[in-house]
Each structure stands twice: as structure tokens, then as C-alpha cells.
Design an enzyme around this catalytic site. Structure first.
Site, PDB file in Angstrom:
ATOM      1  N   GLY A  11     -22.722 -18.916  27.420  1.00 55.57           N
ATOM      2  CA  GLY A  11     -22.723 -17.486  27.712  1.00 55.57           C
ATOM      3  C   GLY A  11     -23.383 -16.723  26.586  1.00 55.57           C
ATOM      4  O   GLY A  11     -24.201 -17.262  25.841  1.00 55.57           O
ATOM      5  N   CYS A  12     -23.013 -15.490  26.429  1.00 59.30           N
ATOM      6  CA  CYS A  12     -23.591 -14.629  25.397  1.00 59.30           C
ATOM      7  C   CYS A  12     -23.273 -15.187  24.011  1.00 59.30           C
ATOM      8  O   CYS A  12     -22.127 -15.510  23.711  1.00 59.30           O
ATOM      9  CB  CYS A  12     -23.024 -13.216  25.545  1.00 59.30           C
ATOM     10  SG  CYS A  12     -23.623 -12.087  24.278  1.00 59.30           S
TER      11      CYS A  12
END
Length: 175
Positions: A11-12
Site C-alpha cells: 500500500g502507501c
């Protein structure tokens, strides 16, 4: 073995960066881009999803202080490895769950970690193990983003819960 580096995407990268910085024995966390075909991509290019890169972190740690197994189990704790090409509202291949081993020994460790994670996550683990290609450091604004922007909305809504999960699960390894 002492110091080693794992390159991980879940993810981020702001969230992974923030969570790993909580752990004793982690000496560096570099937010970076890897796994794609565009040479030296920018954040804007990676965000399009067309470069093939993932937002990742290169986590350097001393395995005499924190075992590799803990680094990897924390990875599978701080993100949902059952979500394909996304984490929550962050959607696209740049947010995929992926591990990028530097050699055969790391590949074996990563495979073992994925098998352990499959025991506690309901659903199929979709984390890929991909060749470690070129790593492009993310822009300075993305390095240690959470510490620089603790009241930013994304940090409060997304990063804080992930940091808290790691803090609770790995309290013995907190700074």
C-alpha cells in the site's frame, strides 16, 4: 548476519515507513519505487499506475536486535495481504502487496513469512514475490512523511491505525 535490507510494498509507503520507524533495530527506512519498467520514475508517474512500480520501503535492520522474522511478520500485520492491487481506498498496482528479495535466502524467508501470514489472515494471501530491480528513492517529501505531517488527514485515518497495530503486536521490539 547483522545488518540487512528488505524491500517490501504494502500500500502507501507512508504507512509502512511510519510503522517500521517504531521498531528497535531498524536503522533506516527508505520510501522508494521498484518493480516497474520506467527508469527513475517520479511520484506523479507512479501514481498513474502505468509505470509498473510499487510504492515500497527498503527497511534496513540489525537482525541481532530484531529478527528478520519479526520484520516480515510486522509487514503482514501492518497491511492486508488479501487485497489485490489495493489497500483500502488506495487502488492500483502501485499499491500492491509485494516482496522484492535480494537473493535466494531472502526469497526463502519471504515465502516462509507468507505461509505464516496465511495462518492468521482469512482469505488468500495475494502478496507477490518479485525480482528486485532498480530502486528509485522517493522524493524527499515522502521520506518519514508521518513524522513531518502527523496531523495530515491521511496519516490520522490510515497510518495511525497501522502504526498502532504494529505497536500492539510487537511491543517487545518498540524503541
Amino acid at each position: 548476519m547483522a545488518e540487512q535490507t528488505f524491500v517490501l510494498a504494502g500500500g502507501c509507503f507512508w504507512c509502512l515507513d511510519a510503522a517500521y520507524r517504531q521498531l528497535r533495530g531498524v536503522s533506516e527506512v527508505l520510501s522508494c519505487y521498484t518493480g516497474g519498467s520506467t527508469p527513475h520514475p517520479t511520484y506523479e508517474q507512479v501514481c498513474t499506475g502505468r509505470t509498473g512500480h510499487a510504492e515500497a520501503v527498503a527497511v534496513t535492520f540489525d537482525d541481532a536486535v530484531i529478527p528478520a522474522r519479526v520484520i516480515l511478520d510486522a509487514f503482514f500485520t501492518m497491511h492486508d495481504p488479501t487485497q489485490l492491487n489495493r489497500q483500502g481506498h488506495d487502488v492500483g498496482t502501485q499499491y500492491r502487496s509485494a516482496m522484492f528479495p535480494a537473493d535466494a535466502a531472502q526469497r526463502a524467508e519471504f515465502e516462509g513469512a507468507a505461509l505464516r501470514a496465511a495462518e492468521w489472515w482469512p482469505g488468500e494471501i495475494v502478496t507477490t514475490i518479485e525480482p528486485l530491480g532498480e530502486i528509485t528513492p522517493a522524493e524527499e517529501a515522502h521520506q518519514d512523511f508521518f513524522a513531518k505531517n502527523p496531523t495530515q488527514g491521511y496519516c490520522l485515518a490510515v497510518a495511525v491505525p497501522k502504526v498502532n497495530k504494529v505497536r500492539a503486536a510487537f511491543a517487545d521490539y518498540l524503541r
